[in-house]
Design an enzyme around this catalytic site. Structure first.
Site, PDB file in Angstrom:
ATOM      1  CB  ALA A 176      -5.178 -31.378  -7.796  1.00 31.81           C
TER       2      ALA A 176
ATOM      3  CD  GLU B 289     -11.410 -31.979 -18.824  1.00 33.31           C
ATOM      4  OE1 GLU B 289     -10.919 -31.223 -18.158  1.00 33.31           O
ATOM      5  OE2 GLU B 289     -12.422 -32.646 -18.901  1.00 33.31           O
TER       6      GLU B 289
ATOM      7  CB  SER C 197     -11.399 -33.220 -11.358  1.00 40.01           C
ATOM      8  OG  SER C 197      -9.771 -32.650 -11.365  1.00 40.01           O
ATOM      9  CB  ALA C 198      -9.006 -35.547  -7.621  1.00 35.25           C
TER      10      ALA C 198
END
Length: 575
Positions: A152, A369, A237-238
């Site tokens: 994140a 997700e 993800s990030a």
């Protein structure tokens, strides 16, 4: 609420790319004999394991606070690369008194002496680790897989991702490669924006760190037996969003010393993210909040002041905003934003403008997700208006309530169609949970992926792309095949099943041949796969769907009304 907090705590580490099963970051790798490599950046002593040689914690740049990374100009002499180096400062739970309940719990747990000692967080944290097959010789010219962790944009560190098992599996499959894992700055250290930061050229520092690490690889990986012309960047993800950011950086210019820094990308759960600029009202509010919670409030030059205050003071202020583990979910305070230089526009706009590097890529998502990002929103009404208000206040402040409502209405209230998907009327944690989980997962990951695929194919139809949907945890109560569950399944291969083995083979083939189906080359063709993975095109928008024991194919047209709405309102739905 307590039950939800306990459940989220159990999965948050994996979901935000926090410590997945792997080595203790405070301990040294299993070492038998030392091995030394001389490279332009210096001489590095690594550890020889039974089948892998590991060089860990190699510094690639200095990280002055709120300033661009600075490359080292003097080579290191006999650097001990047998131990793990410190993590960058982490933003896991909010430090703000009275902040969200779960964030406070996480902040307390992660600030215990044990975990602080294990992570060894410090600002001088830009280092990388290299894992190669044992006995790799100078001149071997092995392909390189360059890993960017997720979290994140607020947490993560390279030593949690020991690449030894990946390299061993690649050798077994006949596709030996070199694996590189980097640290980059996160949270307020890597993604603080605002007019002051932007004017100083210090926006998107985490992306700048990643780019400097890629340049280090270009300069030095040959000494480790790697081929700088065959680098594939991979992230989750990030980290996956960062992969596309690197593809988009400097309007797609990935040339360094006359040669491309990478030739392909793999994105697990992440790609384009429509975002407001680094000087937008939303970005400035984050900067002003951080300043207001330090002694820099009222200073003539607040950025200069933030750079010099004590570490603990800046840490507490930067981490006082809501974390991704709370009610605000993925309405992140810290994330990459267009700054006029590194990212000249929002990454979705750059795609349509054809301002990105022309490289083949793999992109895909977990089926569910949005589940773990929707567990802490029980206090909002599960009605359409409740969800509209939540999205309008925290996510899409540039959209009108009518636009948001039109999008929300594409998601039925019928429990049988919410996420976790295909679970009938089960798993509704609170009223509206499954509906919100479907919407957030699609907006941030699953349907945004389809926007990227259609956009890239429209401007560069000859560039190949492959896409997937992972369903190997189908049936897991409440969270399904949740965000980041591929870290356990694919990266670490904890479950040595059909999925983990064959996905690794697809990736090894792609690293070698830019085609996940092509098992040629290497030392053998043990990476041959049984299930053909069709290339994604608008004429044949087919995904490969990963299950634990078998694979199948799926037409990429599910939730089409929601996709069309997301594409229609894309420019209004900027974070």
């Amino acid at each position: 609420m307590v039950r939800l907090a306990c459940l989220l705590l159990a999965v948050a580490g994996t979901a935000l790319a926090a410590p997945a099963p792997g080595p203790d970051p405070a301990a040294a790798p299993e070492a038998a004999l030392d091995v030394t490599v001389s490279a332009p950046a210096g001489t590095f002593k690594g550890a020889a394991r039974p089948d892998v040689e590991a060089f860990t914690g190699i510094p690639f740049a200095q990280a002055p606070r709120l300033a661009p990374p600075v490359k080292y100009t003097t080579p290191f002499d006999n650097f001990d690369a047998t131990i793990y180096a410190p993590a960058c400062p982490q933003f896991i739970g909010t430090t703000k008194p009275g902040g969200d309940f779960f964030g406070q719990i996480v902040n307390f747990l992660t600030n215990t002496p044990f975990l602080q000692a294990a992570l060894k967080q410090q600002e001088d944290c830009l280092n990388l680790s290299i894992y190669r097959p044992k006995g790799t010789a100078l001149g071997a010219k092995l392909p390189v897989l360059f890993w960017i962790y997720g979290g994140a944009f607020t947490l993560g560190w390279n030593s949690m991702y020991d690449g030894g098992s990946l390299v061993s599996a690649a050798v077994t499959s006949g596709k030996p490669y070199i694996f590189v894992a980097i640290n980059y700055r996160v949270g307020g250290w890597g993604f603080l924006h605002g007019k002051e930061v932007t004017a100083a050229g210090a926006s998107n520092l985490g992306l700048q760190d990643q780019r400097v690490a890629l340049e280090w690889v270009a300069d030095n990986i040959g000494a480790f037996g790697g081929d700088p012309a065959k680098v594939t960047i991979w992230g989750e993800s990030a980290g996956a969003i960062s992969v596309w950011d690197q593809i988009s950086l400097l309007d797609g210019n990935n040339i360094y010393n006359g040669k491309p820094l990478f030739r392909a990308g793999i994105m697990n759960s992440g790609s384009i993210i429509p975002t407001q600029s680094s000087t937008s009202k939303k970005a400035q509010a984050v900067y002003d909040t951080v300043v207001s919670r330090t002694s820099c409030k009222g200073a003539a030059d607040t950025l200069a002041c933030l750079r010099q205050i004590p570490y603990k003071e800046f840490f507490d202020a930067a981490n006082s905003l809501p974390s991704a583990l709370g009610f605000e979910s993925i309405a992140l305070a810290y994330l990459p934003r267009p700054d006029g230089k590194w990212l000249t526009a929002s990454t979705d706009d750059l795609v349509f403008a054809k301002k990105y590097a022309d490289v083949p890529f793999i992109i895909g998502d977990q089926e569910d997700e949005g589940t773990i990002f929707s567990l802490m929103q029980s206090k909002i009404s599960g009605s359409t208006e409740g969800i509209v208000g939540y999205l309008n206040s925290l996510f899409f402040d540039q959209a009108t309530p009518e636009q948001i409502r039109a999008h929300v209405l594409t998601y039925p209230t019928d429990l049988t169609v919410g996420s976790p998907f295909r679970t009938w009327a089960f798993n509704e944690v609170y009223p509206g949970y499954k509906r919100l989980a479907a919407l957030l997962g699609d907006a941030a990951f699953t349907l945004t992926r389809r926007v990227l695929l259609r956009a890239t194919n429209s401007v560069r139809p000859n560039t190949p792309a492959w896409s997937y949907l992972a369903s190997y945890n189908y049936g897991t109560p409440i969270i399904g095949t949740f965000h980041a569950s591929d870290i356990v399944q694919v990266f670490f291969g904890i479950l040595p099943n059909y999925a983990s083995k064959n996905i690794r083979n697809y990736y090894a083939n792609f690293v070698y041949n830019l085609d996940p189906n092509d098992a040629s080359g290497g030392t053998s063709q043990n990476s041959k796969v049984r299930d053909a993975w069709p290339r994604w095109t608008p004429a044949n928008p087919t995904l490969i769907q990963f299950y634990a024991a078998y694979f199948t194919q799926l037409k990429d047209d599910f939730r089409q009304a929601s996709y069309e709405s997301l594409e229609k309102y894309r420019t209004f739905f900027q974070l």
